[in-house]
Write a protein that holds these residues in place. Structure first.
Motif, PDB file in Angstrom:
ATOM      1  N   HIS A   8       0.852  -1.183   0.000  1.00  0.00           N
ATOM      2  CA  HIS A   8       0.000   0.000   0.000  1.00  0.00           C
ATOM      3  C   HIS A   8       0.890   1.236   0.000  1.00  0.00           C
ATOM      4  O   HIS A   8       2.077   1.161   0.349  1.00  0.00           O
ATOM      5  CB  HIS A   8      -0.905  -0.004   1.229  1.00  0.00           C
ATOM      6  CG  HIS A   8      -2.025  -0.989   1.133  1.00  0.00           C
ATOM      7  ND1 HIS A   8      -2.544  -1.627   2.224  1.00  0.00           N
ATOM      8  CD2 HIS A   8      -2.729  -1.445   0.060  1.00  0.00           C
ATOM      9  CE1 HIS A   8      -3.520  -2.430   1.837  1.00  0.00           C
ATOM     10  NE2 HIS A   8      -3.645  -2.345   0.529  1.00  0.00           N
ATOM     11  N   ARG A  79       0.876  -4.250   4.047  1.00  0.00           N
ATOM     12  CA  ARG A  79      -0.423  -3.585   4.120  1.00  0.00           C
ATOM     13  C   ARG A  79      -0.386  -2.413   5.086  1.00  0.00           C
ATOM     14  O   ARG A  79       0.370  -2.412   6.045  1.00  0.00           O
ATOM     15  CB  ARG A  79      -1.480  -4.582   4.596  1.00  0.00           C
ATOM     16  CG  ARG A  79      -1.656  -5.755   3.661  1.00  0.00           C
ATOM     17  CD  ARG A  79      -2.662  -6.750   4.184  1.00  0.00           C
ATOM     18  NE  ARG A  79      -3.963  -6.101   4.281  1.00  0.00           N
ATOM     19  CZ  ARG A  79      -4.817  -6.293   5.265  1.00  0.00           C
ATOM     20  NH1 ARG A  79      -4.528  -7.105   6.255  1.00  0.00           N
ATOM     21  NH2 ARG A  79      -5.973  -5.687   5.274  1.00  0.00           N
ATOM     22  N   GLN A  85      -8.744   1.471   2.208  1.00  0.00           N
ATOM     23  CA  GLN A  85      -8.331   1.224   0.830  1.00  0.00           C
ATOM     24  C   GLN A  85      -9.579   1.121  -0.044  1.00  0.00           C
ATOM     25  O   GLN A  85     -10.502   0.374   0.284  1.00  0.00           O
ATOM     26  CB  GLN A  85      -7.528  -0.077   0.742  1.00  0.00           C
ATOM     27  CG  GLN A  85      -6.285  -0.109   1.612  1.00  0.00           C
ATOM     28  CD  GLN A  85      -5.259   0.926   1.233  1.00  0.00           C
ATOM     29  OE1 GLN A  85      -5.087   1.244   0.064  1.00  0.00           O
ATOM     30  NE2 GLN A  85      -4.573   1.473   2.218  1.00  0.00           N
ATOM     31  N   GLU A  88     -10.510  -2.515  -1.014  1.00  0.00           N
ATOM     32  CA  GLU A  88     -10.432  -3.459   0.108  1.00  0.00           C
ATOM     33  C   GLU A  88     -11.038  -4.830  -0.212  1.00  0.00           C
ATOM     34  O   GLU A  88     -10.473  -5.851   0.190  1.00  0.00           O
ATOM     35  CB  GLU A  88     -11.086  -2.873   1.360  1.00  0.00           C
ATOM     36  CG  GLU A  88     -10.828  -3.694   2.618  1.00  0.00           C
ATOM     37  CD  GLU A  88      -9.360  -3.819   2.994  1.00  0.00           C
ATOM     38  OE1 GLU A  88      -8.961  -4.904   3.453  1.00  0.00           O
ATOM     39  OE2 GLU A  88      -8.592  -2.850   2.811  1.00  0.00           O
TER      40      GLU A  88
END
Length: 139
Positions: A8, A79, A85, A88
């Motif tokens: 991420h 992550r 997010q 997700e």
């Protein structure tokens, strides 16, 4: 081994540093990554990395498809649990596939250290057997 590298946005620097630190181990494997993560790791290490789309544009699903076909052996997915997010559901699906197919998954620096050391010591050689059994079923 086929290894996926995903991070991420707020964890990309950590994964790049990890890849630099363990470049020699990663160099002996086939590497796959989502868009920007793959580009940054490749630029920092010089490693050859097959790049998929970015995660929100389908890259997580492309890696998931490889897992479902028994073509992925380990996942390093740094992550960010503190940031929502937009994709997700894709992330959750990828994590679920790792559990369904018993694919080793490191989601933070601590588990990544254990996984990379295990790879270095040959503790993931069982993946070769798993691939052979899948190929026998396909033939």
């Amino acid at each position: 081994m086929n290894i996926a590298l995903i991070a991420h946005d707020k964890k990309k620097d950590d994964l790049v540093q990890f890849a630099v630190a363990y470049k020699d181990i990663f160099a002996g494997h086939s590497l796959f990554a989502t868009g920007t993560t793959g580009k940054r790791i490749s630029e920092a290490t010089g490693l050859d990395i097959h790049r998929f789309q970015s995660g929100p544009l389908g890259g997580d699903q492309e890696i998931g498809a490889m897992i479902a076909k028994n073509q992925m052996d380990a996942i390093f997915f740094f992550r960010d649990p503190l940031t929502a997010q937009p994709h997700e559901p894709d992330v959750s699906a990828l994590l679920r596939l790792c559990d369904v197919y018993s694919i080793p998954l490191a989601t933070n620096m601590g588990t990544a250290e254990v996984l990379i050391k295990g790879m270095e010591e040959g503790h993931l050689d069982w993946r070769k057997i798993a691939k052979e059994k899948t190929n026998e079923r396909i033939d």
